[in-house]
Design a protein around this motif. Structure first.
Motif, PDB file in Angstrom:
ATOM      1  N   ARG A  15     -48.282 -60.081 -26.802  1.00 26.46           N
ATOM      2  CA  ARG A  15     -47.392 -59.917 -25.653  1.00 26.46           C
ATOM      3  C   ARG A  15     -47.021 -61.267 -25.043  1.00 26.46           C
ATOM      4  O   ARG A  15     -45.878 -61.463 -24.606  1.00 26.46           O
ATOM      5  CB  ARG A  15     -48.033 -58.999 -24.619  1.00 26.46           C
ATOM      6  CG  ARG A  15     -48.149 -57.557 -25.098  1.00 26.46           C
ATOM      7  CD  ARG A  15     -48.788 -56.643 -24.076  1.00 26.46           C
ATOM      8  NE  ARG A  15     -48.905 -55.299 -24.614  1.00 26.46           N
ATOM      9  CZ  ARG A  15     -47.976 -54.363 -24.519  1.00 26.46           C
ATOM     10  NH1 ARG A  15     -46.849 -54.630 -23.888  1.00 26.46           N
ATOM     11  NH2 ARG A  15     -48.149 -53.169 -25.051  1.00 26.46           N
ATOM     12  N   LEU A  23     -40.976 -54.426 -27.900  1.00 28.78           N
ATOM     13  CA  LEU A  23     -41.479 -53.802 -26.682  1.00 28.78           C
ATOM     14  C   LEU A  23     -40.559 -52.684 -26.226  1.00 28.78           C
ATOM     15  O   LEU A  23     -41.018 -51.645 -25.724  1.00 28.78           O
ATOM     16  CB  LEU A  23     -41.620 -54.844 -25.573  1.00 28.78           C
ATOM     17  CG  LEU A  23     -42.803 -55.806 -25.661  1.00 28.78           C
ATOM     18  CD1 LEU A  23     -42.700 -56.856 -24.572  1.00 28.78           C
ATOM     19  CD2 LEU A  23     -44.114 -55.061 -25.548  1.00 28.78           C
ATOM     20  N   HIS A  24     -39.266 -52.868 -26.407  1.00 23.49           N
ATOM     21  CA  HIS A  24     -38.327 -51.835 -25.987  1.00 23.49           C
ATOM     22  C   HIS A  24     -38.463 -50.585 -26.859  1.00 23.49           C
ATOM     23  O   HIS A  24     -38.342 -49.464 -26.348  1.00 23.49           O
ATOM     24  CB  HIS A  24     -36.891 -52.359 -26.043  1.00 23.49           C
ATOM     25  CG  HIS A  24     -35.884 -51.371 -25.545  1.00 23.49           C
ATOM     26  ND1 HIS A  24     -35.796 -51.011 -24.213  1.00 23.49           N
ATOM     27  CD2 HIS A  24     -34.941 -50.644 -26.197  1.00 23.49           C
ATOM     28  CE1 HIS A  24     -34.841 -50.117 -24.062  1.00 23.49           C
ATOM     29  NE2 HIS A  24     -34.302 -49.878 -25.250  1.00 23.49           N
ATOM     30  N   LYS A  55     -41.239 -48.709 -25.586  1.00 26.19           N
ATOM     31  CA  LYS A  55     -40.821 -48.047 -24.349  1.00 26.19           C
ATOM     32  C   LYS A  55     -40.054 -46.759 -24.654  1.00 26.19           C
ATOM     33  O   LYS A  55     -40.258 -45.720 -23.988  1.00 26.19           O
ATOM     34  CB  LYS A  55     -39.957 -49.005 -23.533  1.00 26.19           C
ATOM     35  CG  LYS A  55     -39.372 -48.421 -22.240  1.00 26.19           C
ATOM     36  CD  LYS A  55     -38.642 -49.504 -21.472  1.00 26.19           C
ATOM     37  CE  LYS A  55     -37.944 -48.948 -20.228  1.00 26.19           C
ATOM     38  NZ  LYS A  55     -36.729 -48.180 -20.587  1.00 26.19           N
ATOM     39  N   HIS A  92     -42.489 -44.056 -25.506  1.00 28.68           N
ATOM     40  CA  HIS A  92     -43.201 -43.527 -24.343  1.00 28.68           C
ATOM     41  C   HIS A  92     -42.282 -42.644 -23.486  1.00 28.68           C
ATOM     42  O   HIS A  92     -42.734 -41.657 -22.891  1.00 28.68           O
ATOM     43  CB  HIS A  92     -43.778 -44.665 -23.508  1.00 28.68           C
ATOM     44  CG  HIS A  92     -44.909 -45.383 -24.196  1.00 28.68           C
ATOM     45  ND1 HIS A  92     -45.792 -44.736 -25.039  1.00 28.68           N
ATOM     46  CD2 HIS A  92     -45.301 -46.688 -24.167  1.00 28.68           C
ATOM     47  CE1 HIS A  92     -46.680 -45.597 -25.491  1.00 28.68           C
ATOM     48  NE2 HIS A  92     -46.405 -46.791 -24.979  1.00 28.68           N
ATOM     49  N   GLU A  93     -41.003 -42.972 -23.438  1.00 28.22           N
ATOM     50  CA  GLU A  93     -40.060 -42.108 -22.727  1.00 28.22           C
ATOM     51  C   GLU A  93     -39.937 -40.760 -23.430  1.00 28.22           C
ATOM     52  O   GLU A  93     -39.820 -39.715 -22.785  1.00 28.22           O
ATOM     53  CB  GLU A  93     -38.698 -42.788 -22.634  1.00 28.22           C
ATOM     54  CG  GLU A  93     -38.657 -43.992 -21.698  1.00 28.22           C
ATOM     55  CD  GLU A  93     -37.324 -44.700 -21.729  1.00 28.22           C
ATOM     56  OE1 GLU A  93     -36.460 -44.304 -22.550  1.00 28.22           O
ATOM     57  OE2 GLU A  93     -37.134 -45.662 -20.945  1.00 28.22           O
ATOM     58  N   GLU A 138     -52.684 -50.238 -27.897  1.00 29.60           N
ATOM     59  CA  GLU A 138     -52.767 -49.166 -26.908  1.00 29.60           C
ATOM     60  C   GLU A 138     -53.697 -48.044 -27.364  1.00 29.60           C
ATOM     61  O   GLU A 138     -53.793 -47.014 -26.705  1.00 29.60           O
ATOM     62  CB  GLU A 138     -51.370 -48.598 -26.640  1.00 29.60           C
ATOM     63  CG  GLU A 138     -50.397 -49.594 -26.039  1.00 29.60           C
ATOM     64  CD  GLU A 138     -49.024 -48.991 -25.786  1.00 29.60           C
ATOM     65  OE1 GLU A 138     -48.864 -47.774 -26.009  1.00 29.60           O
ATOM     66  OE2 GLU A 138     -48.122 -49.728 -25.359  1.00 29.60           O
TER      67      GLU A 138
END
Length: 433
Positions: A93, A301-302, A305, A308-309, A348
């Motif tokens: 990261r 990273l997107h 994301k 996760h959405e 994660e």
């Protein structure tokens, strides 16, 4: 001529085959004994390159190409070894958020190869650096290393000749593409050009070495910046609930506009690496280049994301990634954003399986990779993935979630099969109606 090529990778080995086929006696050298042994056994380490296997068999059979792990005397030496970057931070990261501060060119392979040929070069020899490098490397590093090894470089012809090819079409592009040759002296430039003219059919332009070094970096940086613009518009389109793929396709109908495709990041040994060499050379003058790098570095990273959405209030525990290669229908995972995304998910605590039909260690039965997966991430636009039957996939997965980061699936088919789909660059989650 007798030509000694240091490095039997994606560029060195095909170049060795072409030079041998053009009538030169070529010695290919690599410190990786596994590569040398496999070539001695008739097994190529570079696959899915049209015509390469047949050409290699021909030049090995007629003796015009031999391979070993040590250089020997020759008329010309070509250094075609990797030039990766070295980073100062092992946290993925941190590397993503501070790329310009984390990466520097690693010229260790260039220095080692130069030292290896030093005992064998003689006055009048031609020494060519093909590796993509920061400006000034040919003179400062190659010539400097030879001098350190006691070589009288004033008697050598030294040049830089960067490659400009795309994996998947190596032979054709090595022959047909234009080349830029940069000599430390005009005589060196002419000598190097003469050698390449024995198999290159494209136009060969001669300049100085530093210009040639920068030209290669400019070409790949241009593509990186263009991809960053496409990726930024993909994010804007998500925000505005516009289909980025449609919008860019329509924009590209303008005669002077050509967007490249957005995606989960930028990979490969060139576009993902070379802009850093420019930044390293002029850190205060490269704001645009550094911004493009930041945009592209953050795309993994997107993608996480988006997953996760899609999962909502029910976090997934098992993810199947489709594609490890950075590019469609080739087996090259160097700097692949797919592997970065896998690493981010694993950090994660998510179980990740990666499939790729073009890379041996990921080429396990697709059915086994899909079975029990709670989400699919399509990260490489291999043709085999675009043609997957979503009904067959639905029977294998335990939860029908799909993130398509390449814009290749048939939405109607996948939604009809019961999948919830998120597409990079589209601001709406697509579900079966």
């Amino acid at each position: 001529m007798k030509v000694c090529i240091m490095g039997m990778g994606y560029i060195g080995f095909p170049t060795a085959c072409l030079l041998a086929n053009a009538g030169h006696h070529v010695v290919g050298v690599d410190v990786n004994t596994a590569i040398i042994n496999s070539l001695h056994e008739g097994q190529l380490h570079i696959v899915n390159e049209e015509g390469l296997a047949a050409l290699a068999q021909k030049v090995f059979s007629d003796g015009s190409l031999t391979v070993c792990d040590q250089p020997s005397r020759a008329d010309a030496f070509i250094i075609a070894v990797p030039t990766p970057f070295k980073h100062s931070n092992d946290n993925i990261r941190e590397r993503i958020f501070r790329p310009e501060a984390s990466y520097q060119a690693d010229l260790g392979y260039v220095i080692s190869a130069t030292r290896a040929i030093a005992p064998f070069v003689q006055p009048g020899n031609l020494v060519i650096l093909e590796s993509t490098v920061p400006p000034g490397t040919t003179e400062e590093v190659v010539v400097g290393t030879l001098r350190e090894e006691g070589v009288d470089t004033s008697q050598l012809l030294v040049a830089h000749a960067p490659e400009r090819v795309l994996p998947g079409n190596l032979l054709a592009e090595l022959v047909q593409n234009d080349r830029v040759i940069g000599g430390l002296t005009p005589a060196a430039g002419e000598a190097a050009a003469a050698l390449y003219r024995s198999f290159v059919r494209g136009c060969i332009s001669i300049t100085d070495a530093k210009t040639a070094e920068l030209v290669k970096l400019m070409e790949n940086t241009y593509r990186d910046v263009n991809i960053a613009l496409a990726n930024e518009f993909a994010l804007v389109c998500e925000h505005l609930k516009v289909n980025a793929w449609e919008a860019m396709s329509l924009a590209n109908r303008h005669p002077r506009v050509q967007f490249l495709r957005p995606g989960p990041g930028v990979g490969g040994h060139c576009i993902a690496v070379d802009p850093y060499f420019v930044v390293e050379a002029a850190p205060t003058l490269t704001d645009l280049i550094q911004t493009a790098r930041r945009i592209n570095r953050r795309m993994p990273l997107h993608v996480v994301k988006l997953l996760h959405e899609l999962e909502g209030n029910q976090p997934v525990q098992r993810v199947a990634i489709l594609g490890a290669s950075y590019k469609a229908d080739v087996g090259d995972d160097r700097e692949s954003p797919s592997l970065e995304i896998a690493q981010l998910l694993e950090s994660e605590g998510i179980e990740v399986k990666v499939h790729d039909p073009f890379i041996a260690r990921y080429n396990l039965p697709l059915e086994d990779m899909l079975r029990g997966a709670e989400a699919l991430l399509l990260l490489t636009d291999h043709a085999v993935y675009a043609s997957l039957d979503p009904n067959w996939v639905r029977e294998l997965v335990s939860r029908p979630l799909l993130v398509d980061a390449r814009g290749v699936v048939s939405l109607d088919n996948w939604c009809a099969a019961g999948f919830q789909v998120k597409i990079l660059g589209c601001g709406q989650q697509l579900v079966m109606v």
